[in-house]
Design a protein around this motif. Sequence first.
Motif, PDB file in Angstrom:
ATOM      1  N   ALA A  36      48.486 125.449  14.872  1.00  0.00           N
ATOM      2  CA  ALA A  36      49.275 124.718  13.873  1.00  0.00           C
ATOM      3  C   ALA A  36      48.906 123.245  13.863  1.00  0.00           C
ATOM      4  O   ALA A  36      49.002 122.573  12.830  1.00  0.00           O
ATOM      5  CB  ALA A  36      50.766 124.882  14.140  1.00  0.00           C
ATOM      6  N   GLY A  37      48.507 122.737  15.040  1.00  0.00           N
ATOM      7  CA  GLY A  37      48.147 121.331  15.144  1.00  0.00           C
ATOM      8  C   GLY A  37      48.025 120.918  16.584  1.00  0.00           C
ATOM      9  O   GLY A  37      48.205 121.725  17.511  1.00  0.00           O
ATOM     10  N   GLU A  38      47.707 119.648  16.776  1.00  0.00           N
ATOM     11  CA  GLU A  38      47.548 119.093  18.117  1.00  0.00           C
ATOM     12  C   GLU A  38      48.269 117.754  18.190  1.00  0.00           C
ATOM     13  O   GLU A  38      48.465 117.082  17.177  1.00  0.00           O
ATOM     14  CB  GLU A  38      46.070 118.909  18.452  1.00  0.00           C
ATOM     15  CG  GLU A  38      45.260 120.200  18.407  1.00  0.00           C
ATOM     16  CD  GLU A  38      43.791 119.966  18.707  1.00  0.00           C
ATOM     17  OE1 GLU A  38      43.451 118.856  19.197  1.00  0.00           O
ATOM     18  OE2 GLU A  38      42.979 120.879  18.443  1.00  0.00           O
ATOM     19  N   ALA A  39      48.667 117.394  19.414  1.00  0.00           N
ATOM     20  CA  ALA A  39      49.294 116.092  19.642  1.00  0.00           C
ATOM     21  C   ALA A  39      48.757 115.537  20.951  1.00  0.00           C
ATOM     22  O   ALA A  39      48.565 116.273  21.920  1.00  0.00           O
ATOM     23  CB  ALA A  39      50.809 116.225  19.696  1.00  0.00           C
ATOM     24  N   ALA A  40      48.508 114.231  20.977  1.00  0.00           N
ATOM     25  CA  ALA A  40      47.933 113.589  22.154  1.00  0.00           C
ATOM     26  C   ALA A  40      48.991 112.941  23.039  1.00  0.00           C
ATOM     27  O   ALA A  40      48.657 112.306  24.037  1.00  0.00           O
ATOM     28  CB  ALA A  40      46.901 112.545  21.726  1.00  0.00           C
TER      29      ALA A  40
END
Length: 229
Positions: A36-40
């Motif tokens: 769905a997505g990535e977060a750092a």
Amino acid sequence: MTATIKPVRVLIVDDHPHGREGIRDILSGDSFFQIAGEAASGEEAIAVMAELQPDLVLMDINMPGLDGLETTYRLKLLYPSLKIIMVTVSDDITHLFEAIKRGAQGYLLKNLDPSAWLQYLRAVAVDEAPMSKELAFRLLQEFAHGGSSAGGDGRRIAASDQPMTTPLTEREEEVLRRVATGASNREIAQSLQLSEHTVKNHLRHILQKLHLDNRVQLTRYALERGMVE
């Protein structure tokens, strides 16, 4: 006509690009999952949740700023039904206890074989993931030595401090005791001569009655009350 099964949408949260890439490579080989997505960072994970609406979050524990434990806590307050799996290089029992308290469904070690990752995550996605027998044994050892999870305030909860009363039926207690040993639904069904469907129903009722989210929290509940020898 065969119904189309929607893929499980996954949000990857890790401050290291290589860490995110490694997880992405594991999941991309299985159509059961969709990135769905990535977060750092923890802050970014919270910011993108409403837009991405993932079913499952893979959360690195150690991140600068808002770490994985605090991010998990905040996300569970906002999205109680969200499934969160902690990803870590260490199986430090203190971290695992704290993750459970914050609402995580479980944990994965970064050095596990990719096939083990996929098998475990599939089981989590359909609410059939047993707690590992290794973790069940370590939890039992911790309680046997007179304590349980040390929270942020350092307080330790002894099993004898907890009330023995429980809203569960006798059969539900039997199921719970087996959950606390790390038994799978199939193993519980076989030992109690029940169908797996009946075991699933019992587990759903137990979780509802105790206002808990997952099998690891059920294990902690059972150990705190001395229900497991």
